[in-house]
Design a protein around this motif. Sequence first.
Motif, short mmCIF file in Angstrom:
data_model
loop_
_atom_site.label_atom_id
_atom_site.label_comp_id
_atom_site.label_asym_id
_atom_site.label_seq_id
_atom_site.Cartn_x
_atom_site.Cartn_y
_atom_site.Cartn_z
N ARG A 15 48.88 43.39 29.22
CA ARG A 15 49.40 43.55 30.58
C ARG A 15 48.61 44.58 31.38
O ARG A 15 48.71 44.63 32.58
N GLU A 16 47.86 45.44 30.72
CA GLU A 16 47.08 46.45 31.42
C GLU A 16 45.67 45.96 31.74
O GLU A 16 45.00 46.51 32.59
N ARG A 17 45.19 44.95 31.03
CA ARG A 17 43.84 44.45 31.23
C ARG A 17 43.75 43.57 32.47
O ARG A 17 44.69 42.89 32.82
N ARG A 18 42.59 43.59 33.07
CA ARG A 18 42.34 42.69 34.19
C ARG A 18 41.92 41.34 33.66
O ARG A 18 41.22 41.26 32.65
N PRO A 19 42.30 40.26 34.33
CA PRO A 19 41.86 38.95 33.88
C PRO A 19 40.35 38.83 34.04
O PRO A 19 39.82 39.10 35.12
N GLN A 20 39.63 38.45 32.96
CA GLN A 20 38.18 38.42 33.02
C GLN A 20 37.60 37.04 32.75
O GLN A 20 36.58 36.69 33.30
N GLY A 21 38.21 36.25 31.89
CA GLY A 21 37.60 34.99 31.50
C GLY A 21 37.99 33.85 32.42
O GLY A 21 38.91 33.94 33.21
N GLY A 22 37.23 32.75 32.32
CA GLY A 22 37.56 31.56 33.07
C GLY A 22 36.90 31.53 34.43
O GLY A 22 36.16 32.41 34.83
N ASN A 23 37.19 30.46 35.15
CA ASN A 23 36.60 30.31 36.47
C ASN A 23 37.43 31.06 37.51
O ASN A 23 38.40 31.71 37.20
N VAL A 24 37.04 30.93 38.75
CA VAL A 24 37.67 31.69 39.84
C VAL A 24 39.14 31.34 39.98
O VAL A 24 40.00 32.21 40.13
N VAL A 25 39.48 30.07 39.91
CA VAL A 25 40.87 29.64 40.07
C VAL A 25 41.72 30.15 38.92
O VAL A 25 42.83 30.67 39.13
N THR A 26 41.21 30.06 37.70
CA THR A 26 41.94 30.55 36.53
C THR A 26 42.17 32.05 36.62
O THR A 26 43.27 32.54 36.35
N ARG A 27 41.14 32.79 37.02
CA ARG A 27 41.29 34.24 37.16
C ARG A 27 42.28 34.59 38.26
O ARG A 27 43.06 35.53 38.13
N PHE A 28 42.27 33.81 39.36
CA PHE A 28 43.19 34.05 40.47
C PHE A 28 44.63 33.91 40.00
O PHE A 28 45.46 34.80 40.21
N PHE A 29 44.95 32.81 39.33
CA PHE A 29 46.32 32.61 38.88
C PHE A 29 46.68 33.55 37.73
O PHE A 29 47.83 33.98 37.62
N ALA A 31 45.59 36.61 37.58
CA ALA A 31 45.86 37.89 38.26
C ALA A 31 47.25 37.89 38.89
O ALA A 31 47.96 38.89 38.83
N ILE A 32 47.66 36.76 39.46
CA ILE A 32 49.00 36.66 40.03
C ILE A 32 50.05 36.80 38.95
O ILE A 32 51.04 37.52 39.10
N ALA A 33 49.85 36.13 37.81
CA ALA A 33 50.80 36.22 36.70
C ALA A 33 50.86 37.65 36.17
O ALA A 33 51.95 38.16 35.86
N LEU A 34 49.70 38.30 36.07
CA LEU A 34 49.67 39.68 35.60
C LEU A 34 50.41 40.60 36.57
O LEU A 34 51.16 41.48 36.15
N TYR A 35 50.23 40.38 37.87
CA TYR A 35 50.92 41.18 38.88
C TYR A 35 52.43 41.07 38.72
O TYR A 35 53.13 42.08 38.67
N PHE A 36 52.95 39.84 38.65
CA PHE A 36 54.40 39.67 38.52
C PHE A 36 54.91 40.21 37.19
O PHE A 36 56.00 40.75 37.11
N SER A 37 54.11 40.10 36.14
CA SER A 37 54.49 40.66 34.86
C SER A 37 54.62 42.19 34.95
O SER A 37 55.58 42.78 34.43
N GLN A 38 53.68 42.82 35.64
CA GLN A 38 53.73 44.27 35.81
C GLN A 38 54.88 44.69 36.72
O GLN A 38 55.50 45.72 36.50
#
Length: 91
Positions: A15-29, A31-38
């Motif tokens: 939950r503390e890591r930034r999303p790094q892998g995958g394409n732009v769309v995967t990272r975007f979603f 990041a949104i999931a990580l935000y709501f989780s936090q």
Amino acid sequence: MSDHGTTTRSTPSARERRPQGGNVVTRFFSAIALYFSQVLDEMRKVVRPTRKELTTYTIVVIAFVTAVMLFTLGVDAVTTRLVSWIFSGTW
């Protein structure tokens, strides 16, 4: 380094890591999931006041606002009288 000459390294949780892998769309979603989780993690830390505390806080706020209103009313009345006396000569 710690006192014993070894290096301690803490790895961040998922939950503390930034999303790094995958394409732009995967990272975007991700990041949104990580935000709501936090957000949910932070909301779990919120301490809600009891009914008694809430009543006490409400009374304190109402009393303080009333005191400030009365002070402002007094300053306004004195200022009005003073300006009226200075410019019109009547008290």
